[in-house]
Scaffold this motif. Structure first.
Motif, PDB file in Angstrom:
ATOM      1  N   ASP A 114     -32.789  -9.952  -6.570  1.00 61.96           N
ATOM      2  CA  ASP A 114     -32.522  -9.666  -7.976  1.00 61.96           C
ATOM      3  C   ASP A 114     -32.235  -8.168  -8.124  1.00 61.96           C
ATOM      4  O   ASP A 114     -33.102  -7.329  -7.851  1.00 61.96           O
ATOM      5  N   PRO A 115     -31.031  -7.795  -8.566  1.00 65.17           N
ATOM      6  CA  PRO A 115     -30.676  -6.367  -8.626  1.00 65.17           C
ATOM      7  C   PRO A 115     -31.572  -5.544  -9.543  1.00 65.17           C
ATOM      8  O   PRO A 115     -31.755  -4.342  -9.323  1.00 65.17           O
ATOM      9  N   ASP A 116     -32.138  -6.168 -10.569  1.00 68.04           N
ATOM     10  CA  ASP A 116     -33.045  -5.432 -11.445  1.00 68.04           C
ATOM     11  C   ASP A 116     -34.333  -5.046 -10.718  1.00 68.04           C
ATOM     12  O   ASP A 116     -34.959  -4.029 -11.025  1.00 68.04           O
ATOM     13  N   ILE A 117     -34.719  -5.876  -9.748  1.00 62.47           N
ATOM     14  CA  ILE A 117     -35.922  -5.578  -8.964  1.00 62.47           C
ATOM     15  C   ILE A 117     -35.591  -4.676  -7.776  1.00 62.47           C
ATOM     16  O   ILE A 117     -36.307  -3.706  -7.505  1.00 62.47           O
ATOM     17  N   THR A 118     -34.506  -4.953  -7.089  1.00 63.16           N
ATOM     18  CA  THR A 118     -34.156  -4.130  -5.925  1.00 63.16           C
ATOM     19  C   THR A 118     -33.885  -2.681  -6.320  1.00 63.16           C
ATOM     20  O   THR A 118     -34.109  -1.761  -5.530  1.00 63.16           O
ATOM     21  N   ALA A 119     -33.436  -2.477  -7.565  1.00 66.38           N
ATOM     22  CA  ALA A 119     -33.171  -1.109  -8.027  1.00 66.38           C
ATOM     23  C   ALA A 119     -34.440  -0.262  -8.015  1.00 66.38           C
ATOM     24  O   ALA A 119     -34.377   0.964  -7.823  1.00 66.38           O
ATOM     25  N   ALA A 120     -35.588  -0.905  -8.201  1.00 66.82           N
ATOM     26  CA  ALA A 120     -36.851  -0.171  -8.203  1.00 66.82           C
ATOM     27  C   ALA A 120     -37.206   0.359  -6.821  1.00 66.82           C
ATOM     28  O   ALA A 120     -38.063   1.243  -6.684  1.00 66.82           O
ATOM     29  N   TYR A 121     -36.567  -0.186  -5.785  1.00 71.69           N
ATOM     30  CA  TYR A 121     -36.816   0.238  -4.408  1.00 71.69           C
ATOM     31  C   TYR A 121     -35.768   1.245  -3.912  1.00 71.69           C
ATOM     32  O   TYR A 121     -35.734   1.565  -2.732  1.00 71.69           O
ATOM     33  N   ALA A 122     -34.946   1.747  -4.800  1.00 67.09           N
ATOM     34  CA  ALA A 122     -33.783   2.527  -4.357  1.00 67.09           C
ATOM     35  C   ALA A 122     -34.112   3.946  -3.921  1.00 67.09           C
ATOM     36  O   ALA A 122     -33.349   4.540  -3.161  1.00 67.09           O
ATOM     37  N   HIS A 123     -35.234   4.498  -4.374  1.00 66.52           N
ATOM     38  CA  HIS A 123     -35.457   5.927  -4.082  1.00 66.52           C
ATOM     39  C   HIS A 123     -36.935   6.256  -4.049  1.00 66.52           C
ATOM     40  O   HIS A 123     -37.778   5.509  -4.550  1.00 66.52           O
ATOM     41  N   ASP A 124     -37.222   7.428  -3.456  1.00 68.30           N
ATOM     42  CA  ASP A 124     -38.579   7.947  -3.479  1.00 68.30           C
ATOM     43  C   ASP A 124     -38.716   8.947  -4.622  1.00 68.30           C
ATOM     44  O   ASP A 124     -37.991   8.848  -5.615  1.00 68.30           O
ATOM     45  N   MET A 125     -39.595   9.944  -4.506  1.00 64.40           N
ATOM     46  CA  MET A 125     -39.897  10.834  -5.627  1.00 64.40           C
ATOM     47  C   MET A 125     -39.156  12.171  -5.563  1.00 64.40           C
ATOM     48  O   MET A 125     -39.469  13.095  -6.309  1.00 64.40           O
ATOM     49  N   ALA A 126     -38.157  12.276  -4.697  1.00 63.05           N
ATOM     50  CA  ALA A 126     -37.426  13.536  -4.556  1.00 63.05           C
ATOM     51  C   ALA A 126     -36.370  13.700  -5.644  1.00 63.05           C
ATOM     52  O   ALA A 126     -35.766  12.719  -6.094  1.00 63.05           O
ATOM     53  N   SER A 127     -36.144  14.940  -6.049  1.00 71.39           N
ATOM     54  CA  SER A 127     -35.045  15.267  -6.958  1.00 71.39           C
ATOM     55  C   SER A 127     -33.786  15.588  -6.163  1.00 71.39           C
ATOM     56  O   SER A 127     -33.849  15.928  -4.979  1.00 71.39           O
ATOM     57  N   PHE A 128     -32.629  15.489  -6.830  1.00 71.88           N
ATOM     58  CA  PHE A 128     -31.342  15.877  -6.262  1.00 71.88           C
ATOM     59  C   PHE A 128     -30.981  15.109  -4.978  1.00 71.88           C
ATOM     60  O   PHE A 128     -30.323  15.655  -4.098  1.00 71.88           O
ATOM     61  N   CYS A 129     -31.422  13.866  -4.867  1.00 75.01           N
ATOM     62  CA  CYS A 129     -31.096  13.064  -3.690  1.00 75.01           C
ATOM     63  C   CYS A 129     -30.435  11.766  -4.134  1.00 75.01           C
ATOM     64  O   CYS A 129     -31.031  10.993  -4.899  1.00 75.01           O
ATOM     65  N   ASP A 130     -29.213  11.539  -3.668  1.00 77.14           N
ATOM     66  CA  ASP A 130     -28.494  10.330  -4.046  1.00 77.14           C
ATOM     67  C   ASP A 130     -29.179   9.089  -3.490  1.00 77.14           C
ATOM     68  O   ASP A 130     -29.793   9.114  -2.417  1.00 77.14           O
ATOM     69  N   ALA A 131     -29.051   7.991  -4.222  1.00 76.10           N
ATOM     70  CA  ALA A 131     -29.588   6.707  -3.776  1.00 76.10           C
ATOM     71  C   ALA A 131     -28.563   5.623  -4.077  1.00 76.10           C
ATOM     72  O   ALA A 131     -27.920   5.634  -5.126  1.00 76.10           O
ATOM     73  N   GLY A 132     -28.412   4.700  -3.120  1.00 75.34           N
ATOM     74  CA  GLY A 132     -27.464   3.613  -3.290  1.00 75.34           C
ATOM     75  C   GLY A 132     -28.150   2.341  -3.772  1.00 75.34           C
ATOM     76  O   GLY A 132     -29.352   2.322  -4.066  1.00 75.34           O
TER      77      GLY A 132
END
Length: 455
Positions: free
Chosen positions: A20-38
């Motif tokens: 589910d893309p709404d759920i997988t989006a929550a796994y897209a990144h950690d807590m860093a700023s200025f870092c792209d996430a796909g």
């Protein structure tokens, strides 16, 4: 995409595969700023080694990148997803498999929370020292991936010194065992140390053998107020030069102290320019604190207050643990650095950071593991203000440059990830980068594991 999901689901229980893309989006990144996430193609939350192996075999067959994750409390973007990847979240592999008081080891899965392990071994009269500020949330696997540290590093060292064996699922799905359970062992290359700090770029940690220590006496803490950061750093140098071994030696600058007071109503002195916390867990901590108090006074401390008991000590430590969270309330966003310099250069690092803050008209608070020279300059900025965001990024780079100029390193415990990979090459040099890439190719010839991270 359909082929990927079909192959993954063939070897996984339904609850382990999230699409589910709404759920997988929550796994897209950690807590860093200025870092792209796909956007990941899927998130897999395995519970067994065999499930991890199935994911890696599938990824290899279809040439799909895999991004391993723990609790995503990291600060470098190392856990950020790439478009179309499989995110492999190891948080459900959270069993403590063994605690052995005779051999003084714990055998754990990667999803075990640091604080949970610490409390479990305490029940056996043992101690697992690494304690990152996020210890109530971060996982052992994540700690291993970034070679994390904590408040006790000055005496007890960092995660790498406690990982003596690993189980690793390689990129092609094979299971590699490294290291040992014994107190000593030098057979072969030290592959265990190679994986510690590799940020998931060489293999997936699915198990770890961790060294433990006897539980030390309850530590007592001393707080010393200084009229300048330079004076506080002078006290740090005096303490270490005299051969003292504190269990903790932490520094908070004026900006940090005020932020902690605002958020936690801790009653710390707002008038201070720098607050130094020293702790000892020796059989007679009072004598050690008395000696350190004299050294602080000699360095120009305006007030030195030893904690009367364990409760007061814990209150002071709570203030230090609150530092990063408190600084996050100053503005809408933060960039948290972790430049480490020689102890003798700590004063120059903090003074230089203050000059950078003034140059860019920014609030930058500094808290530090002063005993080992590991500073955490926290750049506070308004992420909705494009100009302020630009200045924040530029100041961050200048702080890293300053650290290298002082003979330090761009990261003491947070890792490289996406945030600092351009700086890694500057620190390592051309020959070292070439060797790193060769090692990466040996373990991950298709480049599927956490691509784009580290270098």
């Amino acid at each position: 995409m359909d082929d990927l999901l079909e192959r993954l689901s063939a070897g996984l229980p339904a609850e382990a595969l999230i699409t589910d893309p709404d759920i997988t989006a929550a796994y897209a990144h950690d807590m860093a700023s200025f870092c792209d996430a796909g956007a990941p193609a899927a998130v897999v939350v395995p519970r067994t080694v065999e499930q991890v192996q199935h994911v890696m075999r599938t990824a290899t067959a279809l040439r799909v990148p895999v991004v391993p994750q723990g609790a995503r409390t990291g600060l470098s973007g190392a856990a950020n997803a790439s478009d179309g990847c499989i995110v492999l979240s190891l948080v459900k592999m959270d069993r403590i498999l063994e605690i052995d008081p005779v051999d003084r080891i714990a055998v754990v899965e990667p999803g075990v929370i640091n604080a949970v392990l610490s409390r479990a071994v305490n029940e056996h009269g043992l101690y697992y020292p690494p304690d990152p500020s996020s210890w109530e949330m971060c996982t052992i696997g994540g700690n291993i991936g970034t070679a994390s540290g904590g408040l006790c590093c000055v005496k007890y060292g960092v995660t790498a010194e406690y990982v003596i064996g690993l189980e690793i699922v390689l990129a092609d799905g094979r299971l590699l065992t490294t290291g040992r359970r014994t107190a000593k062992g030098v057979a072969g290359y030290d592959l265990t140390r190679l994986f510690v700090g590799s940020e998931g770029s060489l293999g997936i940690v699915v198990g770890a053998v961790l060294a433990l220590k006897p539980q030390p006496p309850q530590q007592l803490v001393l707080a010393a107020e200084f009229p300048s950061a330079a004076a506080a750093c002078d006290a740090v140098c005096r303490i270490m030069e005299r051969g003292h071994t504190p269990s903790l030696l932490e520094l908070m600058d004026r900006t940090t102290v005020r932020a902690v007071n605002r958020m936690g109503h801790m009653g710390l002195p707002d008038s201070t320019e720098a607050l130094l916390l020293a702790a000892f867990d020796t059989p007679d901590p009072t004598a050690d604190l008395t000696a350190v108090a004299e050294l602080c006074n000699a360095a120009g401390a305006t007030e030195v207050v030893p904690a009367a008991d364990a409760a007061e000590s814990e209150l002071l430590l709570q203030a230090r643990r609150m530092s990063l969270t408190a600084l996050e309330t100053v503005k809408s966003a933060t960039m948290i650095d972790d430049v480490c310099v020689p102890r003798s250069k700590l004063g120059a690092m903090i003074e230089g950071t203050a000059a950078i803050a003034e140059k860019y008209d920014l609030t930058i608070g500094v808290c530090a593991h002063a005993g080992d020279g590991n500073t955490h300059p926290v750049v506070c900025f308004d992420h909705t203000d494009a100009d302020e965001s630009r200045r924040a990024r530029e100041s961050f780079d200048e702080i890293m440059a300053l650290g290298l100029e002082l003979g330090g390193t761009i990261t003491g415990e947070h890792g490289v990830g996406l945030l600092k990979k351009e700086w890694l090459a500057r620190e390592l040099g051309e020959v070292s980068v070439e060797m790193h890439r060769g090692i990466k190719a040996a373990f991950d010839p298709l480049g599927l594991l956490n691509p784009g991270k580290v270098f």
